[in-house]
Design a protein around this motif. Structure first.
Motif, PDB file in Angstrom:
ATOM      1  N   UNK A 108       0.648  -1.310  -0.259  1.00 29.04           N
ATOM      2  CA  UNK A 108       0.004   0.092   0.065  1.00 29.04           C
ATOM      3  C   UNK A 108       0.896   1.258  -0.146  1.00 29.04           C
ATOM      4  N   UNK A 109       0.381   2.291  -0.561  1.00 28.19           N
ATOM      5  CA  UNK A 109       0.880   3.571  -0.481  1.00 28.19           C
ATOM      6  C   UNK A 109       1.474   3.959   0.899  1.00 28.19           C
ATOM      7  N   UNK A 110       2.809   4.407   0.840  1.00 27.14           N
ATOM      8  CA  UNK A 110       3.601   4.847   2.017  1.00 27.14           C
ATOM      9  C   UNK A 110       4.288   3.748   2.692  1.00 27.14           C
ATOM     10  N   UNK A 111       4.084   2.608   2.303  1.00 24.07           N
ATOM     11  CA  UNK A 111       4.670   1.369   2.883  1.00 24.07           C
ATOM     12  C   UNK A 111       5.902   1.005   2.078  1.00 24.07           C
ATOM     13  N   UNK A 112       7.127   0.693   2.572  1.00 22.02           N
ATOM     14  CA  UNK A 112       8.074   0.181   1.802  1.00 22.02           C
ATOM     15  C   UNK A 112       8.593  -1.161   1.496  1.00 22.02           C
ATOM     16  N   UNK A 113       7.599  -1.992   1.798  1.00 26.43           N
ATOM     17  CA  UNK A 113       7.604  -3.359   1.797  1.00 26.43           C
ATOM     18  C   UNK A 113       6.371  -4.118   1.570  1.00 26.43           C
ATOM     19  N   UNK A 114       6.276  -5.366   0.805  1.00 27.51           N
ATOM     20  CA  UNK A 114       5.426  -6.099   0.833  1.00 27.51           C
ATOM     21  C   UNK A 114       5.032  -7.349   1.834  1.00 27.51           C
ATOM     22  N   UNK A 115       3.977  -8.072   1.783  1.00 27.27           N
ATOM     23  CA  UNK A 115       3.863  -9.211   2.396  1.00 27.27           C
ATOM     24  C   UNK A 115       5.040 -10.154   2.242  1.00 27.27           C
ATOM     25  N   UNK A 116       5.459 -10.151   0.874  1.00 24.26           N
ATOM     26  CA  UNK A 116       6.385 -11.227   0.936  1.00 24.26           C
ATOM     27  C   UNK A 116       7.579 -10.689   1.334  1.00 24.26           C
ATOM     28  N   UNK A 117       8.113  -9.525   1.145  1.00 23.18           N
ATOM     29  CA  UNK A 117       9.432  -9.105   1.813  1.00 23.18           C
ATOM     30  C   UNK A 117       9.300  -9.228   3.264  1.00 23.18           C
ATOM     31  N   UNK A 118       8.353  -8.998   4.030  1.00 24.48           N
ATOM     32  CA  UNK A 118       8.304  -9.094   5.363  1.00 24.48           C
ATOM     33  C   UNK A 118       8.432 -10.631   5.800  1.00 24.48           C
ATOM     34  N   UNK A 119       7.690 -11.356   4.985  1.00 23.30           N
ATOM     35  CA  UNK A 119       7.735 -12.924   5.549  1.00 23.30           C
ATOM     36  C   UNK A 119       9.151 -13.326   5.050  1.00 23.30           C
ATOM     37  N   UNK A 120       9.657 -12.967   4.166  1.00 21.56           N
ATOM     38  CA  UNK A 120      11.200 -13.459   3.871  1.00 21.56           C
ATOM     39  C   UNK A 120      12.298 -12.729   4.623  1.00 21.56           C
ATOM     40  N   UNK A 121      11.902 -11.421   5.103  1.00 22.76           N
ATOM     41  CA  UNK A 121      12.828 -10.987   6.100  1.00 22.76           C
ATOM     42  C   UNK A 121      12.708 -11.532   7.539  1.00 22.76           C
ATOM     43  N   UNK A 122      11.967 -12.260   7.950  1.00 20.58           N
ATOM     44  CA  UNK A 122      11.610 -13.083   9.053  1.00 20.58           C
ATOM     45  C   UNK A 122      12.316 -14.301   8.775  1.00 20.58           C
ATOM     46  N   UNK A 123      12.172 -14.850   7.749  1.00 19.02           N
ATOM     47  CA  UNK A 123      13.002 -16.274   7.703  1.00 19.02           C
ATOM     48  C   UNK A 123      14.616 -15.813   7.561  1.00 19.02           C
ATOM     49  N   UNK A 124      15.044 -14.616   6.721  1.00 19.12           N
ATOM     50  CA  UNK A 124      16.357 -14.704   6.633  1.00 19.12           C
ATOM     51  C   UNK A 124      16.923 -14.239   7.975  1.00 19.12           C
ATOM     52  N   UNK A 125      16.363 -13.208   8.825  1.00 19.95           N
ATOM     53  CA  UNK A 125      16.721 -12.896   9.726  1.00 19.95           C
ATOM     54  C   UNK A 125      16.840 -14.031  11.016  1.00 19.95           C
ATOM     55  N   UNK A 126      15.883 -14.777  11.054  1.00 18.18           N
ATOM     56  CA  UNK A 126      15.722 -16.012  11.921  1.00 18.18           C
ATOM     57  C   UNK A 126      16.817 -16.951  11.482  1.00 18.18           C
TER      58      UNK A 126
END
Length: 155
Positions: free
Chosen positions: A37-55
């Protein structure tokens, strides 16, 4: 230590006062994975992948003194807004759950070493890494819920 490990495990797996990772990623329509959505820098996919990568990074740091972490921040966030292959979401979620299980196994076998600083790093302990993982995953799991609400896809 057994009670402490039990509480850390519950916080990692059950969500306690908030939705679990599994609940937040369940039944996301493929077409919404790349939406931001407008004003957000990331998508659902990017959030899910960020959790995976960081974990994964926290797990590997905790069990492998030779582990080299990705470069911050680029190495922790996927560049693409949406996954390329259709089965990427399932693979990402499955890997996140497998890595979480591996981290819980580290907690269970740590015993008194739970509070012992690693020989590598700069004073981190498995307890500290567990708290970091709990905090990080809860934060971004909440973001997934908000993003799904903004996209009209949350109950």
């Amino acid at each position: 230590m057994i009670a402490l490990v039990k509480e850390l495990t519950a916080a990692l797996q059950k969500g306690n006062a908030h939705a679990t990772f599994e609940e937040t990623v369940k039944d996301i329509p493929q077409k919404l994975l790349g939406a931001a959505p407008d004003g957000l820098p990331y998508s659902l996919w990017q959030l899910i992948e960020h959790i995976r990568i960081t974990q994964w990074d926290i797990l590997e740091f905790s069990r492998n003194p030779e582990h080299v972490s990705p470069t911050w921040p680029d190495g922790y966030w996927p560049k693409e807004k949406a996954p390329a292959p259709v089965d990427s979401l399932k693979k990402s979620v499955d890997q996140t759950l497998a890595d979480r299980k591996a981290f819980v196994h580290l907690l269970e076998k740590a015993g008194e070493d739970l509070l012992t600083p690693f020989r590598h790093g700069d004073g981190q302990t498995l307890f500290r890494e567990a708290l970091l993982l709990i905090d990080h995953n809860a934060y971004h799991t909440g973001e997934i819920i908000v993003l799904r609400r903004l996209l009209g896809d949350w109950h």
